[in-house]
Design an enzyme around this catalytic site. Structure first.
Site, short mmCIF file in Angstrom:
data_model
loop_
_atom_site.label_atom_id
_atom_site.label_comp_id
_atom_site.label_asym_id
_atom_site.label_seq_id
_atom_site.Cartn_x
_atom_site.Cartn_y
_atom_site.Cartn_z
N LYS A 7 22.25 -31.96 -73.76
CA LYS A 7 22.26 -31.80 -75.22
C LYS A 7 22.66 -33.09 -75.94
O LYS A 7 22.27 -33.31 -77.08
CB LYS A 7 23.16 -30.64 -75.62
CG LYS A 7 22.57 -29.31 -75.13
CD LYS A 7 23.39 -28.11 -75.55
CE LYS A 7 22.68 -26.81 -75.19
NZ LYS A 7 22.77 -26.48 -73.74
C1 LIG Z 1 21.87 -25.58 -73.10
C2 LIG Z 1 21.70 -25.73 -71.64
C3 LIG Z 1 20.56 -25.25 -70.96
C4 LIG Z 1 19.48 -24.46 -71.67
O1 LIG Z 1 18.72 -25.24 -72.53
P1 LIG Z 1 17.66 -24.56 -73.53
O2 LIG Z 1 17.16 -25.65 -74.40
O3 LIG Z 1 18.45 -23.52 -74.28
O4 LIG Z 1 16.60 -23.97 -72.69
C5 LIG Z 1 20.43 -25.51 -69.62
N1 LIG Z 1 21.40 -26.17 -68.92
C6 LIG Z 1 22.51 -26.64 -69.53
C7 LIG Z 1 23.53 -27.35 -68.72
C8 LIG Z 1 22.70 -26.45 -70.91
O5 LIG Z 1 23.81 -26.92 -71.50
#
Ligand SMILES: *Cc1c(COP(=O)(O)O)cnc(C)c1O
Length: 468
Positions: free
Chosen positions: A112
């Protein structure tokens, strides 16, 4: 570039408004009016770019009229400067035909950061230009909160309030939020569950007087700017393996369908992607849909990959819009059914089109740990549980003759317990975070009532006004 809503009942707006708006007023999600196209010749030239240069190149057509390529280049340089790997998003070969794209070198160790670090700078630039002050309000079950706080700390044009469920997030996750001490960052530990946090945030956004007074805004995963910034690493990885002159497939651990939707957009822009395969834990609404065409919501079950403990993949609405040939009325009808009946079904021809590109695998906690163990034994790569689910999906669905790239979405030290159970090894936090467990924390525990949250936000904002 203009943006339209997947539900078709709002007028087209430009990037600046999309950035600050999040959800469209008709309840839909914003998508660009069209997808910019890159020719093979243009793509080949991009192979020599650094990650920040590539980011500006890919994003400029989307921010046209609001942020120039030059501004984007500068922002991207700053955003990725502090990442702890010089390649920003390194690609490693794991076995014959399988690569891993490591997306955990940002400040909070999850993918993210790759979007939020630059999106935070976009907020800053746009707010400064328009001389606005906003209040970002969000709920988190773990990773989003810390990434958003890291991206917004110290920005003079906004305050950020993040609600997390008191005593219900992991210690590493909590500390990543609560040890960021900045005068515009407020951590609220709500005495309730994650659902209570989310319900409270929704209720405050629905309170028009409150929303207007504080100019509320969100940085959740339905924000188009986050998707846009995630498109970049799909190009980065595929170009490194020879695209556009070679096809590739991607495997992505999925919750809200945001990350993998960025891959779909990359394909629409000209990247030759053969397959996009997704992995989920036992909260398997998407794999079930991909098999049957029925999207059916069930209870959320806790798993060892908590960032994917989701039963409503909000961003899927964007794919649905495209697969229905942008029929907004039909999207509205299906989303209405989902809301009131917890399920909807697409027609066989629509499912066929989706299955041409997508496939999905469900992984139990035991299968996830087995995958962590196997990849570590075979290649020495220590995976976090989310990334391991991506590997399992690639093994099941990616064809051997096309290189497959698995997105590793978190550093294993963020989820140490399952990694230790699977391999006997306790992954250690990177050195820049080695004092995380002893840093001073700051958060406020609040009872699970709207009034207490409102009062807290009011008081904090007044304090801010005096300080200014
Ligand atoms: C947020 C997250 C996901 C999922 O991502 P999306 O965009 O909601 O599909 C997967 N792995 C980790 C470690 C995350 O923090």
């Amino acid at each position: 570039m203009k943006y339209i809503s997947t539900r078709g009942k709002t007028s087209a707006i430009d990037f600046e408004e999309v950035l600050l708006a999040g959800l469209a007023p008709d309840g839909g999600l914003y998508v660009p009016e069209n997808y910019p196209q890159f020719s093979k010749e243009q793509l080949r030239k991009m192979r020599s770019l650094t990650y920040p240069e590539l980011a500006a190149e890919i994003m400029a057509p989307f921010t046209n009229g609001c942020l120039s390529k030059m501004e984007l280049t500068e922002m991207a340089k700053q955003a990725y400067h502090g990442f702890s790997h010089t390649a920003v998003a390194p690609l490693k070969q794991i076995s014959d035909g399988v690569w891993v794209l490591e997306l955990f070198y940002g400040p909070t160790l999850a993918f993210k950061d790759y979007a939020l670090q630059i999106v935070g700078r976009m907020f800053d630039a746009v707010l400064k230009r328009t001389n606005r002050h906003i209040t970002i309000l969000g709920a988190t079950s773990g990773d989003t909160g810390s990434a958003a706080i890291e991206a917004c700390k110290g920005c003079p044009h906004l305050d950020i309030f993040i609600l997390h469920p008191h005593n219900r997030v992991s210690e590493v996750q909590r500390r990543q939020m609560t040890t960021t001490i900045a005068s515009n960052v407020y951590n609220i530990a709500l005495q309730g569950t994650f659902d209570d946090c989310q319900a409270a945030v929704k209720a405050l956004f629905a309170d028009e007087a409150f929303r207007k007074k504080h100019d509320l805004s969100a940085v959740n995963s339905i924000n188009w700017a986050r998707i846009m910034a995630q498109i970049v690493y799909y190009f980065h990885a595929a170009l490194a393996l020879g695209s556009p002159d070679r096809e590739v497939s991607f495997a992505v651990p999925t919750g809200n369908f945001g990350n993998i939707f960025a891959g779909y957009v990359a394909k629409r822009m000209g990247l030759p992607i053969r397959k996009l395969v997704l992995g989920s834990n036992e909260n398997d609404i998407l794999p079930r849909f991909l098999e049957t065409g029925v999207m059916e919501k069930r209870e959320v079950r806790p798993s060892i990959s908590p960032s994917m403990d989701i039963q409503v993949s909000s961003n899927f609405e964007r794919l649905l819009f495209e697969m229905l040939n942008r029929d907004a009325a039909e999207v509205s009808r299906l989303m209405g059914m989902f809301r009131y009946e917890n399920s909807y079904q697409v027609k066989p021809d629509v499912l066929d089109r989706i299955q041409e590109l997508f496939a999905g695998l469900r992984c139990s906690d035991e299968e996830t740990k087995a995958q962590i163990r196997d990849v570590y034994a075979a290649a020495g790569e220590l995976l976090d549980p989310h990334s391991a689910i991506g590997f399992a999906a690639a093994a099941k669905f990616c064809e051997k003759e096309v290189p497959s790239i698995v997105l590793a979405t978190a550093h294993p030290s963020k989820f140490p317990a399952p990694v230790r159970e699977a391999t006997g090894i306790t992954p250690v936090l990177p050195s820049r975070l080695s004092d995380l467990m002893t840093r001073r924390e700051s958060f406020t525990v609040l009872p699970n009532t709207l009034d207490s949250i409102k009062y807290f936000v009011e008081t904090a904002s007044q304090k801010g006004a005096l300080n200014d």
